[in-house]
Design a protein around this motif. Structure first.
Motif, PDB file in Angstrom:
ATOM      1  N   PRO A   1       0.822  -1.208   0.401  1.00  0.00           N
ATOM      2  CA  PRO A   1       0.045  -0.266  -0.249  1.00  0.00           C
ATOM      3  C   PRO A   1       0.535   1.287  -0.032  1.00  0.00           C
ATOM      4  CG  PRO A   1      -0.659  -1.405   1.712  1.00  0.00           C
ATOM      5  CD  PRO A   1       0.644  -1.909   1.164  1.00  0.00           C
ATOM      6  N   VAL A   2       0.515   2.132  -1.199  1.00  0.00           N
ATOM      7  CA  VAL A   2       1.808   3.490  -1.346  1.00  0.00           C
ATOM      8  C   VAL A   2       0.523   4.239  -1.080  1.00  0.00           C
ATOM      9  CG1 VAL A   2       3.299   2.323  -2.280  1.00  0.00           C
ATOM     10  CG2 VAL A   2       1.838   3.348  -3.668  1.00  0.00           C
ATOM     11  N   GLY A   3      -1.019   4.477  -1.131  1.00  0.00           N
ATOM     12  CA  GLY A   3      -1.612   5.839  -1.149  1.00  0.00           C
ATOM     13  C   GLY A   3      -3.135   4.906  -0.632  1.00  0.00           C
ATOM     14  N   PHE A   4      -4.164   6.089  -1.351  1.00  0.00           N
ATOM     15  CA  PHE A   4      -5.914   5.865  -1.328  1.00  0.00           C
ATOM     16  C   PHE A   4      -6.517   6.990  -1.756  1.00  0.00           C
ATOM     17  CE2 PHE A   4      -9.412   7.992   1.097  1.00  0.00           C
ATOM     18  CZ  PHE A   4     -10.331   6.576   1.514  1.00  0.00           C
ATOM     19  N   ALA A   5      -7.541   6.124  -2.564  1.00  0.00           N
ATOM     20  CA  ALA A   5      -8.453   7.755  -3.122  1.00  0.00           C
ATOM     21  C   ALA A   5      -9.842   6.912  -2.760  1.00  0.00           C
ATOM     22  CB  ALA A   5      -7.902   7.311  -5.000  1.00  0.00           C
ATOM     23  N   MET A   6     -10.516   7.982  -3.438  1.00  0.00           N
ATOM     24  CA  MET A   6     -11.779   7.961  -3.452  1.00  0.00           C
ATOM     25  C   MET A   6     -12.631   8.288  -4.068  1.00  0.00           C
ATOM     26  SD  MET A   6     -14.516   7.667   0.787  1.00  0.00           S
ATOM     27  CE  MET A   6     -14.053   9.598   0.679  1.00  0.00           C
TER      28      MET A   6
END
Length: 157
Positions: free
Chosen positions: A68-73
């Motif tokens: 895991p390196v990031g998040f989006a929504m």
């Protein structure tokens, strides 16, 4: 001078984007943007809570080489009927390796495949110049509107 992380970086071509599973939540809550970027994006914990409360929100985990390196929504906004990219963040340790651009491309592809999605909207703080450059390189253009102090950008898909 801050020391860069010494762990090996996965190539941007190894980036994947998937809907968040319960097992991803702790890893996502541990990801952080750089201190000077905290004013630009909500924490992942707050974003996950928002997704829990609003079925229209779809939280995504961004991985590079499986890590895991990031998040989006994203969400279909009930008020205007448009698809919006609500969040996009890459952990400070993983910025500058092309993961944000690769993830954005995958998210645009995912959203443009949805029915009735002629364009994608997003809001960005005008002082977040790095994000604006990223979005412009992906084809987003300012609409001239602002919402809650954020510049609205649109990508025709």
């Amino acid at each position: 001078m801050e020391k860069k992380s010494s762990h090996r970086m996965a190539p941007a071509s190894s980036v994947t984007v998937h809907v968040v599973s319960p097992e991803d939540r702790a890893d996502l809550c541990a990801l952080r943007v750089a201190d000077e970027q905290t004013r630009f994006v909500a924490s992942n914990a707050d974003s996950l809570e928002e997704a829990d409360e609003n079925d229209a929100c779809v939280p995504l985990v961004i991985r590079a080489g499986g890590q895991p390196v990031g998040f989006a929504m994203h969400a279909l906004d009930e008020d205007d009927g448009n698809r919006w990219l609500y969040r996009l963040m890459i952990d400070a340790r993983f910025q500058g390796h092309g993961y944000g651009a690769a993830a954005l491309s995958l998210i645009v592809r995912r959203l443009s495949a949805l029915p009735d999605c002629p364009f994608i909207m997003l809001g960005v703080k005008p002082e977040n110049e790095a994000a604006i450059r990223l979005y412009e390189r992906a084809g987003f253009r300012p609409t001239g509107e602002t919402i809650d102090g954020e510049m609205v950008m649109r990508l025709d898909v």
